[in-house]
Design a protein around this motif. Structure first.
Motif, PDB file in Angstrom:
ATOM      1  N   MET A   1      -0.774 -11.033   1.957  1.00 18.93           N
ATOM      2  CA  MET A   1       0.052  -9.821   1.965  1.00 18.93           C
ATOM      3  C   MET A   1      -0.521  -8.782   2.944  1.00 18.93           C
ATOM      4  N   TYR A   2       0.145  -7.667   3.018  1.00 18.56           N
ATOM      5  CA  TYR A   2      -0.242  -6.631   3.970  1.00 18.56           C
ATOM      6  C   TYR A   2      -1.299  -5.717   3.355  1.00 18.56           C
ATOM      7  N   GLN A   3      -2.355  -5.468   4.116  1.00 17.95           N
ATOM      8  CA  GLN A   3      -3.436  -4.609   3.653  1.00 17.95           C
ATOM      9  C   GLN A   3      -3.090  -3.161   3.960  1.00 17.95           C
ATOM     10  N   ILE A   4      -3.017  -2.343   2.927  1.00 14.97           N
ATOM     11  CA  ILE A   4      -2.710  -0.931   3.098  1.00 14.97           C
ATOM     12  C   ILE A   4      -3.982  -0.194   3.527  1.00 14.97           C
ATOM     13  N   SER A   5      -3.841   0.650   4.538  1.00 18.05           N
ATOM     14  CA  SER A   5      -4.973   1.435   5.033  1.00 18.05           C
ATOM     15  C   SER A   5      -4.465   2.822   5.409  1.00 18.05           C
ATOM     16  N   ILE A   6      -4.616   3.757   4.483  1.00 13.65           N
ATOM     17  CA  ILE A   6      -4.191   5.131   4.747  1.00 13.65           C
ATOM     18  C   ILE A   6      -5.203   5.772   5.699  1.00 13.65           C
ATOM     19  N   PRO A   7      -4.744   6.346   6.809  1.00 15.64           N
ATOM     20  CA  PRO A   7      -5.682   6.915   7.790  1.00 15.64           C
ATOM     21  C   PRO A   7      -6.676   7.894   7.182  1.00 15.64           C
ATOM     22  N   ASN A   8      -7.917   7.728   7.570  1.00 14.76           N
ATOM     23  CA  ASN A   8      -8.985   8.627   7.159  1.00 14.76           C
ATOM     24  C   ASN A   8      -9.245   9.592   8.309  1.00 14.76           C
ATOM     25  N   PHE A 302      16.913   5.016  -3.150  1.00 14.58           N
ATOM     26  CA  PHE A 302      16.081   4.452  -2.082  1.00 14.58           C
ATOM     27  C   PHE A 302      14.968   3.580  -2.657  1.00 14.58           C
ATOM     28  N   ILE A 303      14.278   4.088  -3.669  1.00 14.30           N
ATOM     29  CA  ILE A 303      13.166   3.331  -4.255  1.00 14.30           C
ATOM     30  C   ILE A 303      13.667   2.038  -4.896  1.00 14.30           C
ATOM     31  N   ASN A 304      14.807   2.110  -5.531  1.00 18.53           N
ATOM     32  CA  ASN A 304      15.368   0.911  -6.149  1.00 18.53           C
ATOM     33  C   ASN A 304      15.669  -0.169  -5.118  1.00 18.53           C
ATOM     34  N   LYS A 305      16.116   0.251  -3.938  1.00 15.99           N
ATOM     35  CA  LYS A 305      16.488  -0.700  -2.895  1.00 15.99           C
ATOM     36  C   LYS A 305      15.315  -1.109  -2.000  1.00 15.99           C
ATOM     37  N   TYR A 306      14.466  -0.155  -1.674  1.00 15.24           N
ATOM     38  CA  TYR A 306      13.469  -0.391  -0.625  1.00 15.24           C
ATOM     39  C   TYR A 306      12.039  -0.058  -1.053  1.00 15.24           C
ATOM     40  N   GLY A 307      11.833   0.181  -2.328  1.00 17.10           N
ATOM     41  CA  GLY A 307      10.515   0.580  -2.811  1.00 17.10           C
ATOM     42  C   GLY A 307       9.434  -0.466  -2.648  1.00 17.10           C
ATOM     43  N   ASP A 308       9.822  -1.730  -2.500  1.00 14.61           N
ATOM     44  CA  ASP A 308       8.818  -2.775  -2.289  1.00 14.61           C
ATOM     45  C   ASP A 308       8.246  -2.726  -0.882  1.00 14.61           C
ATOM     46  N   ASP A 309       8.941  -2.063   0.021  1.00 12.56           N
ATOM     47  CA  ASP A 309       8.546  -2.059   1.429  1.00 12.56           C
ATOM     48  C   ASP A 309       8.136  -0.688   1.952  1.00 12.56           C
ATOM     49  N   PHE A 310       8.528   0.372   1.263  1.00 10.90           N
ATOM     50  CA  PHE A 310       8.257   1.724   1.735  1.00 10.90           C
ATOM     51  C   PHE A 310       7.749   2.606   0.599  1.00 10.90           C
ATOM     52  N   ILE A 343       7.368   5.737   4.305  1.00 12.92           N
ATOM     53  CA  ILE A 343       6.250   5.163   5.047  1.00 12.92           C
ATOM     54  C   ILE A 343       6.173   3.669   4.756  1.00 12.92           C
ATOM     55  N   ALA A 344       6.219   2.855   5.801  1.00 14.22           N
ATOM     56  CA  ALA A 344       6.238   1.401   5.633  1.00 14.22           C
ATOM     57  C   ALA A 344       4.897   0.883   5.142  1.00 14.22           C
ATOM     58  N   LYS A 345       4.972  -0.078   4.203  1.00 20.07           N
ATOM     59  CA  LYS A 345       3.753  -0.735   3.712  1.00 20.07           C
ATOM     60  C   LYS A 345       3.833  -2.254   3.880  1.00 20.07           C
ATOM     61  N   THR A 346       4.964  -2.744   4.396  1.00 15.38           N
ATOM     62  CA  THR A 346       5.099  -4.174   4.728  1.00 15.38           C
ATOM     63  C   THR A 346       5.505  -4.260   6.196  1.00 15.38           C
ATOM     64  N   ASN A 347       6.306  -5.253   6.545  1.00 22.16           N
ATOM     65  CA  ASN A 347       6.654  -5.452   7.953  1.00 22.16           C
ATOM     66  C   ASN A 347       8.077  -5.007   8.289  1.00 22.16           C
ATOM     67  N   HIS A 365       4.841   0.055  14.934  1.00 21.07           N
ATOM     68  CA  HIS A 365       3.695   0.775  14.364  1.00 21.07           C
ATOM     69  C   HIS A 365       4.189   2.037  13.682  1.00 21.07           C
ATOM     70  N   ALA A 366       3.272   2.825  13.161  1.00 19.12           N
ATOM     71  CA  ALA A 366       3.505   4.112  12.477  1.00 19.12           C
ATOM     72  C   ALA A 366       3.454   3.997  10.958  1.00 19.12           C
ATOM     73  N   GLY A 367       3.275   2.790  10.418  1.00 25.28           N
ATOM     74  CA  GLY A 367       3.190   2.616   8.984  1.00 25.28           C
ATOM     75  C   GLY A 367       1.767   2.672   8.454  1.00 25.28           C
ATOM     76  N   TYR A 368       1.608   2.171   7.218  1.00 26.19           N
ATOM     77  CA  TYR A 368       0.329   2.283   6.501  1.00 26.19           C
ATOM     78  C   TYR A 368      -0.455   0.968   6.456  1.00 26.19           C
ATOM     79  N   THR A 369      -0.163  -0.005   7.299  1.00 26.35           N
ATOM     80  CA  THR A 369      -0.940  -1.246   7.247  1.00 26.35           C
ATOM     81  C   THR A 369      -2.180  -1.140   8.128  1.00 26.35           C
ATOM     82  N   LYS A 370      -3.173  -1.939   7.774  1.00 25.39           N
ATOM     83  CA  LYS A 370      -4.442  -1.910   8.495  1.00 25.39           C
ATOM     84  C   LYS A 370      -4.265  -2.286   9.969  1.00 25.39           C
ATOM     85  N   ALA A 371      -3.322  -3.185  10.254  1.00 20.29           N
ATOM     86  CA  ALA A 371      -3.080  -3.595  11.631  1.00 20.29           C
ATOM     87  C   ALA A 371      -2.656  -2.416  12.503  1.00 20.29           C
TER      88      ALA A 371
END
Length: 384
Positions: A1-8, A302-310, A343-347, A365-371
């Motif tokens: 899965m996608y590794q979440i990395s909130i900018p420090n 929005f959360i009901n539809k897209y909460g798994d990804d954002f 904010i995207a947390k998947t692809n 780019h611009a999301g919360y993944t480590k990549a």
């Protein structure tokens, strides 16, 4: 899965720039990078900062784990949020976070003209009309060269294949490289060897980002470009003067994206929008009609539809959680962030307009993944 990395933000490209400001005697407002501070304490005659757009740490490791850049990697640091060129490059150009400089992403809504504008392209979103409204006056800033020259007698050089950044206005030498890295590197060699005065050089190059968007992060074209870049930079360093420190990093990384959310196809969400979305496809500002804010109707839908990804943040949560960094809030900031921020947390990415081809990017780019959020800090002294 996608590794979440909130900018420090306390260990980031913002910190990198504050280390440089501190070195040149300017009062740094933010945390610096200890490893860079230690190296800078050796007092170099020339400091050269290379920023390779999109060269995230994960991509660098995949492409060339034992290559020249990784052999000299001193640290892994964060990009700012959002991890996108407009926000990150303007932090590198100022030494302050996006909340302060106001350049939040590719597009921003300006209530003064009731239009969303592509900031770097100087045009309205959805058409090719050039913007006559002087929006840049509203988001102008004191750039890094101005700050450096306030407290030190140093030559400031800027190398770039474009004329987007405003730092060129206060550079002693601005070299337009027409997208050719080799040409720019030769100009760098000539410039540094022609003067005995201390200098700070900022060298921006748009690759591999421009290739990754079109080809994807795992493309052979991208790999060959990064390998070629490493060879060229190594040769360039050898031809530059002694007593030079080379700092190499990136504004952000990228990841491959798919399964775009096309808002114009989602009639339930689309009817709730007051105007088009803005900022970025993976850090998306929503402006919602008042009646759909009641009882959190938009939020719940929005959360009901897209909460798994954002991750969805309210306007006030964006402010309270310092998502765009801490500091003096730009006067336009609250206008720009809208009512909600996704904010995207998947692809996945969000797209408002049906005028754009599907899909128009293979990587983003611009999301919360480590990549996206992790970039290398590479330090190379002229003793190769």
């Amino acid at each position: 899965m996608y590794q979440i990395s909130i900018p420090n933000f306390n260990h980031s490209t913002l910190s990198l720039m504050n280390s440089i400001l501190k070195y040149y005697g300017y009062h740094n407002e933010y945390q610096t990078l200890p490893k860079l501070d230690e190296e800078l304490s050796k007092k170099y005659q020339h400091i050269v900062l290379f920023i390779f757009d999109g060269l995230g740490n994960i991509s660098l490791d995949k492409i060339s784990k034992n290559g020249f850049f990784n052999q000299n990697k001193a640290d892994i640091i964060s990009s700012v949020f959002p991890s996108t060129t407009v926000a990150a490059i303007n932090t590198i150009s100022t030494g302050v976070p996006p909340v302060t400089h106001g350049w939040l992403g590719w597009t921003s809504y300006f209530k003064e003209v009731d239009h969303t504008i592509e900031l770097f392209m100087n045009r309205y979103v959805g058409c090719d009309d050039k913007v006559e409204f002087d929006y840049k006056e509203l988001i102008k800033y004191k750039n890094i060269f101005t700050k450096i020259k306030e407290n030190s007698d140093v030559i400031c050089n800027y190398f770039s294949p474009d004329s987007i950044s405003t730092v060129m206005d206060d550079a002693n030498n601005y070299k337009y490289c027409k997208g050719k890295l080799k040409k720019g590197c030769q100009k760098l060699i000539d410039t540094l060897n022609s003067s005995d005065k201390p200098s700070y050089t900022y060298f921006y190059h748009p690759k591999p980002d421009s290739l990754m968007h079109v080809k994807g992060v795992d493309s052979l074209f991208v790999k060959l470009n990064v390998l070629k870049t490493q060879r060229l930079i190594k040769k360039t360093i050898k031809k530059c003067p002694d007593d030079t420190l080379f700092i190499i990093s990136a504004d952000h990384g990228l990841l491959n994206v798919k399964n775009w959310v096309y808002l114009y196809e989602d009639k339930e969400i689309y009817r709730m929008l007051k105007r088009r979305t803005s900022i970025e496809g993976r850090a998306t500002a929503f402006f919602i009609k008042d009646k759909y804010k009641v009882n959190d109707e938009f939020k719940n839908t929005f959360i009901n539809k897209y909460g798994d990804d954002f991750i969805l943040k309210t306007h006030q949560e964006v402010i309270d959680e310092n998502i765009f960094g801490e500091g003096n809030m730009h006067p336009k900031f609250e206008d720009f962030i809208g009512d909600y921020l996704a904010i995207a947390k998947t692809n996945r990415c969000i797209n408002y307009s049906k005028k754009l081809k599907k899909p128009f990017f293979k990587a983003a780019h611009a999301g919360y993944t480590k990549a996206e959020t992790e970039v290398p800090l590479i330090l190379i002294k002229k003793d190769l």
